[in-house]
Structure formats: structure tokens, C-alpha cells
Design an enzyme around this catalytic site. Structure first.
Site, mmCIF file in Angstrom:
data_model
loop_
_atom_site.group_PDB
_atom_site.id
_atom_site.type_symbol
_atom_site.label_atom_id
_atom_site.label_comp_id
_atom_site.label_asym_id
_atom_site.label_seq_id
_atom_site.Cartn_x
_atom_site.Cartn_y
_atom_site.Cartn_z
ATOM 1 N N LEU A 1 0.828 -1.210 0.000
ATOM 2 C CA LEU A 1 0.000 0.000 0.000
ATOM 3 C C LEU A 1 0.864 1.263 0.000
ATOM 4 O O LEU A 1 1.909 1.329 0.637
ATOM 5 C CB LEU A 1 -0.923 0.002 1.223
ATOM 6 N N GLY B 1 -1.483 6.412 -2.722
ATOM 7 C CA GLY B 1 -2.645 6.293 -3.615
ATOM 8 C C GLY B 1 -3.712 5.417 -2.966
ATOM 9 O O GLY B 1 -4.901 5.762 -2.951
ATOM 10 N N HIS B 2 -3.294 4.277 -2.398
ATOM 11 C CA HIS B 2 -4.252 3.418 -1.686
ATOM 12 C C HIS B 2 -4.808 4.151 -0.467
ATOM 13 O O HIS B 2 -5.988 4.013 -0.134
ATOM 14 C CB HIS B 2 -3.578 2.132 -1.180
ATOM 15 N N GLN C 1 -4.521 -12.875 -12.483
ATOM 16 C CA GLN C 1 -4.473 -11.691 -13.345
ATOM 17 C C GLN C 1 -3.070 -11.367 -13.851
ATOM 18 O O GLN C 1 -2.865 -10.365 -14.512
ATOM 19 C CB GLN C 1 -5.075 -10.483 -12.633
ATOM 20 N N GLN D 1 -9.369 -0.864 -15.986
ATOM 21 C CA GLN D 1 -9.856 -1.820 -14.974
ATOM 22 C C GLN D 1 -11.197 -1.344 -14.405
ATOM 23 O O GLN D 1 -12.141 -2.118 -14.252
ATOM 24 C CB GLN D 1 -8.817 -1.943 -13.855
ATOM 25 N N SER E 1 2.219 4.097 -7.507
ATOM 26 C CA SER E 1 1.993 2.719 -7.932
ATOM 27 C C SER E 1 2.900 1.818 -7.105
ATOM 28 O O SER E 1 4.036 2.207 -6.789
ATOM 29 C CB SER E 1 2.356 2.575 -9.414
ATOM 30 N N SER E 2 2.415 0.628 -6.784
ATOM 31 C CA SER E 2 3.264 -0.321 -6.031
ATOM 32 C C SER E 2 4.506 -0.654 -6.854
ATOM 33 O O SER E 2 5.564 -0.950 -6.306
ATOM 34 C CB SER E 2 2.482 -1.595 -5.722
HETATM 35 O O1 PAF Z 1 -6.000 -2.858 -8.827
HETATM 36 C C1 PAF Z 1 -5.632 -3.867 -8.160
HETATM 37 O O2 PAF Z 1 -4.854 -3.758 -7.198
HETATM 38 C C2 PAF Z 1 -6.137 -5.239 -8.551
HETATM 39 O O3 PAF Z 1 -6.278 -5.354 -9.928
HETATM 40 C C3 PAF Z 1 -7.448 -5.621 -7.847
HETATM 41 C C4 PAF Z 1 -8.588 -4.709 -8.244
HETATM 42 C C5 PAF Z 1 -7.254 -5.573 -6.335
HETATM 43 C C6 PAF Z 1 -7.847 -7.060 -8.224
HETATM 44 O O4 PAF Z 1 -6.863 -7.971 -7.862
#
Ligand code: PAF
Length: 286
Positions: free
Chosen positions: A35, A38-39, A63, A155, A187-188
Site C-alpha cells: 500500500l 494512492g491506496h 491476473q 480496470q 503505484s506499487s
Molecule cells: O487494482 C488492483 O490492485 C487489482 O487489480 C485488484 C482490483 C485488487 C484485483 O486484484
């Protein structure tokens, strides 16, 4: 009450059920951990708007189309828990891969059309994995609201479409991108950049901003706008662009003539790190 950590689906469900009996509205912030600020913006908004907030931390293997990207994805559970606790999160749901996928999954969520260009082209299967895990998280937490960042605009468009098509009773809240002072979007993956790469990575935002400026000064040809943005990217030979597109903000398909609000989206490689970003642009009326 202090932050609680749920490792299993049953624990997460029990927490949410108890909150429901207290009449609280439920928010979920789905994340893959690592995190950053941004989070934190998503979490703060969720905490301000809901009585009970669940942050999910799960690096979803489904994913990732690149095994190296998956195994190198940053993890820092204690730092993530600290950030959540400081912000007043109620529950962190951090399941294992076996908990989420106890056997090979035979059911997937495929959203078509919106998933085809850009990320869909360069990361085959990515959105199928995202939509599937987000649908699972929505079923587990059953939130009233779910918070996602505008940085992953495609997304968000995919999830919006899934929620609409499959009648999830969830309000999606879109939170603006948080940037460093250089313009680099949080971004991570930024953790993987060396100091030099971090300087080059600003090419991404500079190209997007130039494209926005050109659109807002009246240019209607997407080809002309893209050529100008490409010139900005070319000033940074250390960076290579995968795509730079001007797209419809709802269905994410590239457009040729700009007549209304658009999104400009770009993906670049800086060394081995892949970064994406986007901005909105609205042509000047008249
Ligand atoms: O944006 C992300 O971190 C991921 O794509 C999510 C939405 C948590 C799904 O794994």
C-alpha cells in the site's frame, strides 16, 4: 474497535455479518497490498463515507500473464496493516491463494469489448483474472460501496461493466490518481524503479499532459495529438512506449476524432518495470 486481520473467507464473512447487525454500511477497498499514498486516498475516502471498511490484500495469480511479474510483486504485510490501522480500517482480509482458489477455478468472468484494447492487448487474460477475483471479493464481502483508483481507468471500466451487466448491488466510487510532485502516479511498481529510472518515468505523465494540452487547445485529430505525445516520449530514449491511446471514457475504444471528453492512456517500460497512467481531457467548446 481496533483493526482485525481475517485470513479466511469465513472470518471475513463473520466480521461483515456482525457489522450488518449493527446497522453499519459496508465499504470494500480491493488491493494487492504494498500500500502507498494512492491506496491511502481510497481508504480515507471509504472510511469517511462508510461505517465499516474492509481492505482486501491479495496478490491474485489469475491476473498475471507473466510469472516473473507475479513472483516479484512487492509484499509488506506489517506496513500494510499499520497503514490500515492508522486510517481507521475495521478489517483487513488477506487470504492465501489456497483460500481463494482451493482448486483450479472453472468459472471465470469475461467482460468483452472494454477489455480488448490497451491492457487487454498487451496483457492477455489479465482482465479475466481481475473481473473473476473482484466478483469473488464482492460475493465474500457484499459491500454497499467499492473503491477503485482512476489510475487503472480500464480496470475501472471493466468492473463498472461487470457490476452493471451482472446486477451487483454495489456503488462504485472512483478516486482520483495521487501523484508525486514530479507527476509520477503512485503505484506499487514504483518501488522497483532505481533513482535514475524514477527520473525517466516522468516521461509518462509529461506525454499525457502534452496530449491533454493539445486536445484542450482545440486539436480534434487523435493522430495529431498522439504524434505530439510521441515526440515528448522520444525525449526519453531510456523509456519505451507500449501504447498511447485516446479512448472513449466508457468503452475504452480508441477514437479518431475528438468531439467530447476522452481519456488519454499510456503504458511504458522503464528498464524492466511496466507503468501505466491516464488523464482525462475535454476539448474546448466551440
Ligand atoms: O487494482 C488492483 O490492485 C487489482 O487489480 C485488484 C482490483 C485488487 C484485483 O486484484
Amino acid at each position: 474497535m481496533n483493526l482485525r486481520l481475517a485470513r479466511t473467507i469465513a472470518e471475513a464473512r463473520a466480521e461483515v455479518a456482525a457489522a450488518r447487525t449493527r446497522g453499519l454500511s459496508i465499504a470494500v477497498v480491493p488491493t494487492m497490498g504494498a500500500l502507498h499514498t494512492g491506496h491511502a486516498a481510497l481508504i480515507e475516502r471509504a472510511c469517511a463515507e462508510s461505517g465499516f471498511v474492509v481492505v482486501t490484500l491479495f496478490v491474485n495469480p489469475l491476473q498475471f500473464n507473466d510469472a516473473g511479474d507475479y513472483s516479484n510483486y512487492p509484499h509488506n504485510l506489517q506496513a500494510d496493516l499499520d497503514l490500515c490501522e492508522e486510517r481507521g480500517v475495521d478489517v483487513v482480509f488477506a487470504p492465501s491463494v489456497d483460500e481463494m482458489y482451493p482448486r483450479a477455478t472453472r468459472t471465470h468472468v469475461d467482460v468483452d469489448t472494454v477489455t480488448e484494447p490497451m491492457e487487454g492487448r498487451f496483457r492477455p487474460g489479465h482482465f479475466r483474472g481481475v473481473a473473476t477475483v473482484v466478483a469473488k471479493l464482492f460475493h465474500i464481502v457484499q459491500p454497499d460501496r467499492a473503491y477503485f483508483g482512476e489510475k487503472d481507468a480500464q480496470q475501472l471500466a471493466v468492473i463498472r461493466r461487470m457490476v452493471d451487466d451482472l446486477n451487483f448491488s454495489i456503488k462504485l466510487v472512483e478516486v482520483p490518481t495521487v501523484r508525486e510532485t514530479s507527476g509520477l502516479a503512485m503505484s506499487s511498481r514504483n518501488q522497483r524503479l532505481s533513482e535514475a529510472e524514477r527520473q525517466w518515468a516522468v516521461a509518462l505523465y509529461k506525454a499525457l499532459e502534452e496530449a491533454r494540452r493539445v486536445i484542450e487547445s482545440g486539436e480534434a485529430s487523435a493522430a495529431v495529438v498522439k504524434a505530439r505525445a510521441a515526440e515528448v516520449l522520444a525525449e526519453y530514449p531510456q523509456v519505451s512506449a507500449e501504447y498511447l491511446e485516446i479512448v472513449d471514457p466508457d468503452d475504452m475504444h480508441p477514437i479518431e476524432t475528438i468531439t467530447g471528453p476522452v481519456r488519454i492512456a499510456c503504458a511504458i517500460l522503464v528498464g524492466k518495470t511496466r507503468l501505466i497512467d491516464n488523464v482525462r481531457a475535454t476539448p474546448h467548446p466551440g
